[in-house]
Design a protein around this motif. Sequence first.
Motif, mmCIF file in Angstrom:
data_model
loop_
_atom_site.group_PDB
_atom_site.id
_atom_site.type_symbol
_atom_site.label_atom_id
_atom_site.label_comp_id
_atom_site.label_asym_id
_atom_site.label_seq_id
_atom_site.Cartn_x
_atom_site.Cartn_y
_atom_site.Cartn_z
ATOM 1 N N GLU A 117 0.829 -1.213 0.000
ATOM 2 C CA GLU A 117 0.000 0.000 0.000
ATOM 3 C C GLU A 117 0.859 1.257 0.000
ATOM 4 N N ALA A 118 1.897 1.266 0.812
ATOM 5 C CA ALA A 118 2.788 2.432 0.864
ATOM 6 C C ALA A 118 3.504 2.615 -0.472
ATOM 7 N N ALA A 119 3.982 1.512 -1.040
ATOM 8 C CA ALA A 119 4.673 1.584 -2.338
ATOM 9 C C ALA A 119 3.734 2.070 -3.441
ATOM 10 N N PHE A 122 -0.812 4.728 -1.326
ATOM 11 C CA PHE A 122 -2.018 4.878 -0.516
ATOM 12 C C PHE A 122 -1.638 5.535 0.809
ATOM 13 N N PRO A 123 -2.202 6.688 1.114
ATOM 14 C CA PRO A 123 -1.864 7.369 2.372
ATOM 15 C C PRO A 123 -2.536 6.705 3.565
ATOM 16 N N ASP A 130 1.369 17.144 3.089
ATOM 17 C CA ASP A 130 2.014 17.645 1.877
ATOM 18 C C ASP A 130 2.581 16.521 1.000
ATOM 19 N N ALA A 131 2.265 15.277 1.316
ATOM 20 C CA ALA A 131 2.729 14.148 0.493
ATOM 21 C C ALA A 131 2.076 14.237 -0.882
ATOM 22 N N ARG A 132 2.860 13.909 -1.907
ATOM 23 C CA ARG A 132 2.361 13.980 -3.274
ATOM 24 C C ARG A 132 1.358 12.847 -3.520
ATOM 25 N N SER A 133 0.203 13.183 -4.024
ATOM 26 C CA SER A 133 -0.854 12.210 -4.273
ATOM 27 C C SER A 133 -0.380 11.134 -5.245
ATOM 28 N N GLY A 134 -0.569 9.870 -4.838
ATOM 29 C CA GLY A 134 -0.214 8.754 -5.705
ATOM 30 C C GLY A 134 1.247 8.357 -5.664
ATOM 31 N N ALA A 135 2.098 9.181 -5.068
ATOM 32 C CA ALA A 135 3.523 8.854 -4.978
ATOM 33 C C ALA A 135 3.737 7.877 -3.829
#
Length: 189
Positions: A117-119, A122-123, A130-135
């Motif tokens: 999920e992290a890879a 998925f947050p 501020d995490a980039r969506s989908g990254a």
Amino acid sequence: MRSEVILRVNGTTYTLAVDHRATLLDVLRERLDLTGAKKGCDHGQCGACTVLVDGRRANSCLLLAVAQDGRHLTTVEGLADGLRLHPLQEAFLARDALQCGYCTPGQICSALGALREAADGFPSYVTPDDARSGAPVELTDDEIRERMSGNLCRCGAYPRIVEAVGDVRDAAAIGDAADTGRRVAGEAQ
């Protein structure tokens, strides 16, 4: 009533007639003799029954077996490559991330799902705003704790579990063991 279903479990295809009320956990344990996933609370609250369904972690005590027709299921028994343990299994042993062992299969399957999920980006509740969506999400110890919070360990091995998952995260990040990253993502089954 019963229906015929096809379950792909740990790389083997089974055709079974199952009662419409039977849970996936009961079918795995009673019909396929795969007893790694445990019946803990039988309400989806402890995580002892965690398996991977099409690569995503799920509480098998809450899933009707008939609804899993055609799905790819992975239990703790399907993680090892012959006699070679999966990196998460090795890390749990090396870190002594278990005591009685009852919850360990569910913990290991859940950890594999959390790593994937992290890879996949998925947050979680603790992922920075501020995490980039989908990254890919940086799998910090706080992320590991949050993502594993649905799996209870009545013995209290939580610190060692976080360390074991962190070891696999670190090995994948620096490229130890040529296929660790692929195996951690659950692609080698």
